[in-house]
Design a protein around this motif. Structure first.
Motif, PDB file in Angstrom:
ATOM      1  N   ASP A 171       3.570   9.858   9.837  1.00  0.00           N
ATOM      2  CA  ASP A 171       4.871   9.107  11.046  1.00  0.00           C
ATOM      3  C   ASP A 171       5.250   7.825  10.644  1.00  0.00           C
ATOM      4  N   SER A 172       4.661   7.209   9.958  1.00  0.00           N
ATOM      5  CA  SER A 172       5.220   6.070   9.811  1.00  0.00           C
ATOM      6  C   SER A 172       5.937   5.700   8.518  1.00  0.00           C
ATOM      7  N   SER A 173       6.688   4.826   8.511  1.00  0.00           N
ATOM      8  CA  SER A 173       7.207   4.278   7.189  1.00  0.00           C
ATOM      9  C   SER A 173       7.780   2.669   7.171  1.00  0.00           C
ATOM     10  N   SER A 174       8.643   1.837   6.527  1.00  0.00           N
ATOM     11  CA  SER A 174       8.467   1.080   6.749  1.00  0.00           C
ATOM     12  C   SER A 174       9.945   0.792   6.385  1.00  0.00           C
ATOM     13  N   VAL A 175      10.879  -0.387   6.904  1.00  0.00           N
ATOM     14  CA  VAL A 175      11.830  -1.280   6.431  1.00  0.00           C
ATOM     15  C   VAL A 175      11.960  -2.303   5.856  1.00  0.00           C
ATOM     16  N   GLY A 176      13.274  -2.767   5.155  1.00  0.00           N
ATOM     17  CA  GLY A 176      13.085  -3.838   5.077  1.00  0.00           C
ATOM     18  C   GLY A 176      13.766  -5.423   5.462  1.00  0.00           C
ATOM     19  N   THR A 177      13.662  -6.283   6.087  1.00  0.00           N
ATOM     20  CA  THR A 177      13.776  -7.119   6.892  1.00  0.00           C
ATOM     21  C   THR A 177      14.278  -8.389   6.851  1.00  0.00           C
ATOM     22  N   ARG A 178      13.911  -8.603   5.293  1.00  0.00           N
ATOM     23  CA  ARG A 178      14.439 -10.505   4.784  1.00  0.00           C
ATOM     24  C   ARG A 178      14.181  -9.439   3.634  1.00  0.00           C
ATOM     25  N   VAL A 179      15.105 -10.824   2.085  1.00  0.00           N
ATOM     26  CA  VAL A 179      15.040 -10.992   0.604  1.00  0.00           C
ATOM     27  C   VAL A 179      15.094 -12.400   0.353  1.00  0.00           C
ATOM     28  N   ASP A 180      13.759 -12.226  -0.783  1.00  0.00           N
ATOM     29  CA  ASP A 180      14.584 -14.112  -0.954  1.00  0.00           C
ATOM     30  C   ASP A 180      13.505 -13.911  -2.289  1.00  0.00           C
ATOM     31  N   ILE A 181      15.322 -13.225  -3.599  1.00  0.00           N
ATOM     32  CA  ILE A 181      15.611 -12.767  -4.710  1.00  0.00           C
ATOM     33  C   ILE A 181      15.517 -14.070  -5.442  1.00  0.00           C
ATOM     34  N   GLU A 182      15.061 -14.470  -6.669  1.00  0.00           N
ATOM     35  CA  GLU A 182      15.522 -15.522  -7.502  1.00  0.00           C
ATOM     36  C   GLU A 182      15.471 -14.463  -9.052  1.00  0.00           C
ATOM     37  N   HIS A 183      16.578 -14.164  -9.471  1.00  0.00           N
ATOM     38  CA  HIS A 183      16.934 -13.490 -10.314  1.00  0.00           C
ATOM     39  C   HIS A 183      17.146 -14.301 -11.949  1.00  0.00           C
ATOM     40  N   LEU A 184      15.826 -14.443 -12.279  1.00  0.00           N
ATOM     41  CA  LEU A 184      15.523 -16.366 -13.828  1.00  0.00           C
ATOM     42  C   LEU A 184      15.957 -15.330 -14.987  1.00  0.00           C
ATOM     43  N   ALA A 185      16.445 -14.193 -15.612  1.00  0.00           N
ATOM     44  CA  ALA A 185      16.434 -13.765 -17.220  1.00  0.00           C
ATOM     45  C   ALA A 185      17.275 -12.610 -17.063  1.00  0.00           C
TER      46      ALA A 185
END
Length: 124
Positions: A50-64
């Motif tokens: 009955d449950s799911s999740s949703v993304g609300t905030r992302v902070d990603i550093e793509h380093l290489a």
């Protein structure tokens, strides 16, 4: 709730910045790196049907950069929960062990039916 999870993928032509429209080089595109990190966060959640999740905030550093054929493992670890909010530390490494991305992803656990019921379908 599982505390950690990881997913592993091999970079293909469809995963490149060129294919994703996020650049003009044939290397792993940041949008795909982010998607793999989010996939790991979802795998770390043990939710009922009955449950799911949703993304609300992302902070990603793509380093290489990672070329086509590279094997990338994205891992997610729960670092904080507050009610329905779950915060994850994410990290991605290539098959040589090099850190290629790191950051934090936040997800909110939702009731699947109630969440979808709040959205108006296009064309209705």
């Amino acid at each position: 709730m599982t505390q950690t999870a990881q997913v592993t993928h091999t970079v293909t032509d469809e995963d490149t910045a060129i294919a994703l429209g996020s650049g003009d080089l044939p290397v792993l595109g940041t949008p795909r790196l982010l998607a793999w990190c989010e996939e790991a966060t979802c795998a770390a959640l043990d939710l009922d049907g009955d449950s799911s999740s949703v993304g609300t905030r992302v902070d990603i550093e793509h380093l290489a950069g990672s070329s086509v054929g590279a094997v990338v493992t994205a891992a997610a670890t729960v670092i904080h929960t507050d009610g329905r909010l779950v915060r994850f530390q994410v990290a991605a490494h290539d098959d040589s062990g090099q850190l290629i991305g790191t950051g934090e992803v936040r997800r909110v656990i939702v009731d699947r039916e109630r969440f979808m019921g709040r959205l108006k379908r296009v064309g209705d």
